[in-house]
Write an enzyme that holds these catalytic residues in place. Structure first.
Site, PDB file in Angstrom:
ATOM      1  N   ARG A 121       0.850  -1.193   0.000  1.00 57.06           N
ATOM      2  CA  ARG A 121       0.000   0.000   0.000  1.00 57.06           C
ATOM      3  C   ARG A 121       0.886   1.243   0.000  1.00 57.06           C
ATOM      4  NH1 ARG A 121      -2.730   0.233   4.948  1.00 57.06           N
ATOM      5  NH2 ARG A 121      -4.032   1.870   4.115  1.00 57.06           N
ATOM      6  N   LYS A 186       3.621  -6.783  12.025  1.00 61.44           N
ATOM      7  CA  LYS A 186       2.783  -7.087  10.863  1.00 61.44           C
ATOM      8  C   LYS A 186       3.054  -8.501  10.333  1.00 61.44           C
ATOM      9  CE  LYS A 186       1.475  -4.957   6.506  1.00 61.44           C
ATOM     10  NZ  LYS A 186       1.147  -3.683   5.903  1.00 61.44           N
ATOM     11  N   ARG A 321      -0.296   5.695  19.997  1.00 54.47           N
ATOM     12  CA  ARG A 321       0.407   6.793  20.658  1.00 54.47           C
ATOM     13  C   ARG A 321       0.587   6.374  22.102  1.00 54.47           C
ATOM     14  NH1 ARG A 321      -2.246  11.675  22.237  1.00 54.47           N
ATOM     15  NH2 ARG A 321      -4.144  10.602  21.712  1.00 54.47           N
TER      16      ARG A 321
HETATM   17  C1  BTN Z   1       0.494  -3.787   2.367  1.00 61.03           C
HETATM   18  O1  BTN Z   1       1.288  -2.875   2.080  1.00 61.03           O
HETATM   19  O2  BTN Z   1       0.166  -3.983   3.535  1.00 61.03           O
HETATM   20  C2  BTN Z   1      -0.104  -4.638   1.280  1.00 61.03           C
HETATM   21  C3  BTN Z   1       0.862  -5.692   0.810  1.00 61.03           C
HETATM   22  C4  BTN Z   1       0.273  -6.589  -0.264  1.00 61.03           C
HETATM   23  C5  BTN Z   1       1.296  -7.542  -0.824  1.00 61.03           C
HETATM   24  C6  BTN Z   1       0.675  -8.553  -1.741  1.00 61.03           C
HETATM   25  S1  BTN Z   1       1.776  -9.877  -2.143  1.00 61.03           S
HETATM   26  C7  BTN Z   1       0.652 -10.464  -3.322  1.00 61.03           C
HETATM   27  C8  BTN Z   1       0.078  -9.258  -4.033  1.00 61.03           C
HETATM   28  N1  BTN Z   1       0.927  -8.855  -5.133  1.00 61.03           N
HETATM   29  C9  BTN Z   1       1.493  -7.661  -4.924  1.00 61.03           C
HETATM   30  O3  BTN Z   1       2.281  -7.102  -5.702  1.00 61.03           O
HETATM   31  N2  BTN Z   1       1.088  -7.169  -3.746  1.00 61.03           N
HETATM   32  C10 BTN Z   1       0.164  -8.055  -3.074  1.00 61.03           C
END
Ligand code: BTN
Length: 324
Positions: A121, A186, A321
Site C-alpha cells: 500500500r 505485521k 500513541r
Molecule cells: C500492504 O502494504 O500492507 C499490502 C501488501 C500486499 C502484498 C501482496 S503480495 C501479493 C500481491 N501482489 C502484490 O504485488 N502485492 C500483493
C-alpha cells in the site's frame, strides 16, 4: 532475475546433491549447474556447498503445488476459472490486473514463489523472497460496481485472520483498514486494485502477502516491525495448505459480502480490533489527528474520537500513541 526452478525443485528435498547428479537430472553440464547455483546466491537462498558431497538447501523448501492447494480448497476450487502458480512474477496483482482486462468477468487466482516488484500500500515495496512466504492474488468480479466495496478489504483481513486462527494462531489482531498484527508486528498485508468504470461492473484484484517463514537475510528490506506465521505459531505450516484454506475462505466470503456487505462480519472484526479505545495518531492525506480509536462502522470507515467529537475516516494510517 531468472529463477532456476528445475534446479530448485531438485534441491527442495533438503538433501545433498552432487553437481554431477544435478547435471544429469537437468540434462546440462556441471559448469551450467554451477552457473545456476550462482543464481541462488543472488536470490539469497541459503545453500551449503560441501566438497565431495555437493549442494544442499538446509531445511529444504516446500514448493507450491497446484494439486495440493486445490485439495485444501475442497469444493470451493470449482469456483476458480483459472489458477496459475508461477516461479517468478513482478507482482501477482499486476498479473491478474492484466488478465482482468483481457478476460473481463473471470474468477482467477494466482500464486508466485517470488515477486521481483511486490507492491504494498501507499507505493511501498512488499519484500517477496523465493519459496518461503505467500504472495497470493484473487481476481473477483463485482456486478454492482465499486460503490458497495468500501468494507471489502476489512472483511478480507478477517478471513485471513480466521484461517490462521483455525490453524492455532492466538492473539492476532486487526488494524484498520486491513493489516493483521501479532503483538504489534505485521504478519500480513492486503492490497486491493480495481479495473472497471465508475458506476459499472468492476473487477477487483485482492492481493495478499503473508509472511510464513521470512528468511532473516531479507528482513533488512522491511521498513516496519514484522513477524511470520512460523514464529507466531511456534511451528512450521504448509504453504500449500495455507494458500488453499485462504482461497476457500475468500470464495465463501466474497459472494456473501456482495449480498450483505460487512454487516454479518462486523462483530467478528470488532472483536479482533487491536486498537479499540486506545490513544492513536491518525495520518490523513493532509493532516495528523490525535484521538482514541473508536473502531469501525458497517461501511468499513474508521472512527476516531477526538476532543472535537467523533470523526469518520475513509483512508489513513493509524498508529498507537503512548498514553503519556
Ligand atoms: C500492504 O502494504 O500492507 C499490502 C501488501 C500486499 C502484498 C501482496 S503480495 C501479493 C500481491 N501482489 C502484490 O504485488 N502485492 C500483493
Amino acid at each position: 532475475m531468472s529463477i532456476p526452478y528445475p534446479l530448485l525443485s531438485l534441491l527442495a528435498d533438503g538433501r545433498f546433491h552432487s553437481g554431477e547428479a544435478l547435471g544429469q537430472a537437468l540434462g546440462v553440464s556441471r559448469s551450467a549447474v554451477w552457473k545456476q547455483i550462482k543464481q541462488l546466491d543472488k536470490l539469497q537462498i541459503p545453500l551449503y556447498s560441501v566438497p565431495g558431497r555437493g549442494y544442499q538447501i538446509p531445511d529444504g523448501l516446500e514448493l507450491l503445488e497446484r494439486e495440493r492447494v486445490l485439495a485444501a480448497m475442497d469444493e470451493s476450487a470449482a469456483q476458480l476459472r483459472r489458477f496459475d502458480i508461477l516461479p517468478e512474477l513482478d507482482s501477482t496483482n499486476r498479473y491478474l490486473l492484466d488478465l482482468a482486462r483481457e478476460q473481463p468477468g473471470v474468477i482467477a487466482a494466482c500464486l508466485a514463489e517470488y515477486q521481483s516488484a511486490g507492491r504494498g500500500r501507499r507505493g511501498r515495496v512488499w519484500v517477496s523472497p523465493f519459496g518461503t512466504n505467500l504472495y497470493l492474488s484473487l481476481l473477483w468480479p463485482f456486478a454492482e460496481g465499486a460503490a458497495g466495496l468500501s468494507g471489502l478489504s476489512l472483511g478480507i483481513a478477517l478471513v485471513v485472520c480466521e484461517v490462521l486462527e483455525s490453524l492455532g494462531l492466538r492473539g492476532a489482531t486487526l488494524k484498520w483498514p486491513n493489516d493483521i498484527l501479532v503483538q504489534g508486528r505485521k504478519l500480513a498485508g492486503i492490497l486491493l486494485e480495481m479495473v472497471g468504470e465508475a458506476g459499472g461492473p468492476c473487477q477487483v484484484v485482492i492481493g495478499i502477502g503473508l509472511n510464513v517463514r521470512m528468511p532473516k537475510q531479507h528482513a533488512s528490506g522491511i521498513d516496519q516491525p514484522w513477524v511470520d506465521v512460523q514464529t507466531a505459531l511456534g511451528r512450521a505450516v504448509s504453504r500449500n495448505e495455507l494458500a488453499g484454506r485462504i482461497l476457500a475462505g475468500l470464495c465463501g466470503f466474497l459472494p456473501r459480502f456482495e449480498r450483505e456487505g460487512l454487516t454479518p462480519y462486523l462483530g467478528a472484526w470488532q472483536a479482533r480490533d487491536g486498537f479499540l479505545g486506545r490513544p492513536v495518531k491518525l495520518a490523513l492525506p493532509t493532516e495528523i489527528v490525535h484521538g482514541h480509536w473508536g473502531g469501525i462502522d458497517v461501511s468499513g470507515a474508521g472512527l476516531l474520537d477526538t476532543e472535537q467529537g467523533r470523526r469518520r475516516v475513509l483512508a489513513g494510517d493509524v498508529s498507537l500513541r503512548s498514553e503519556a
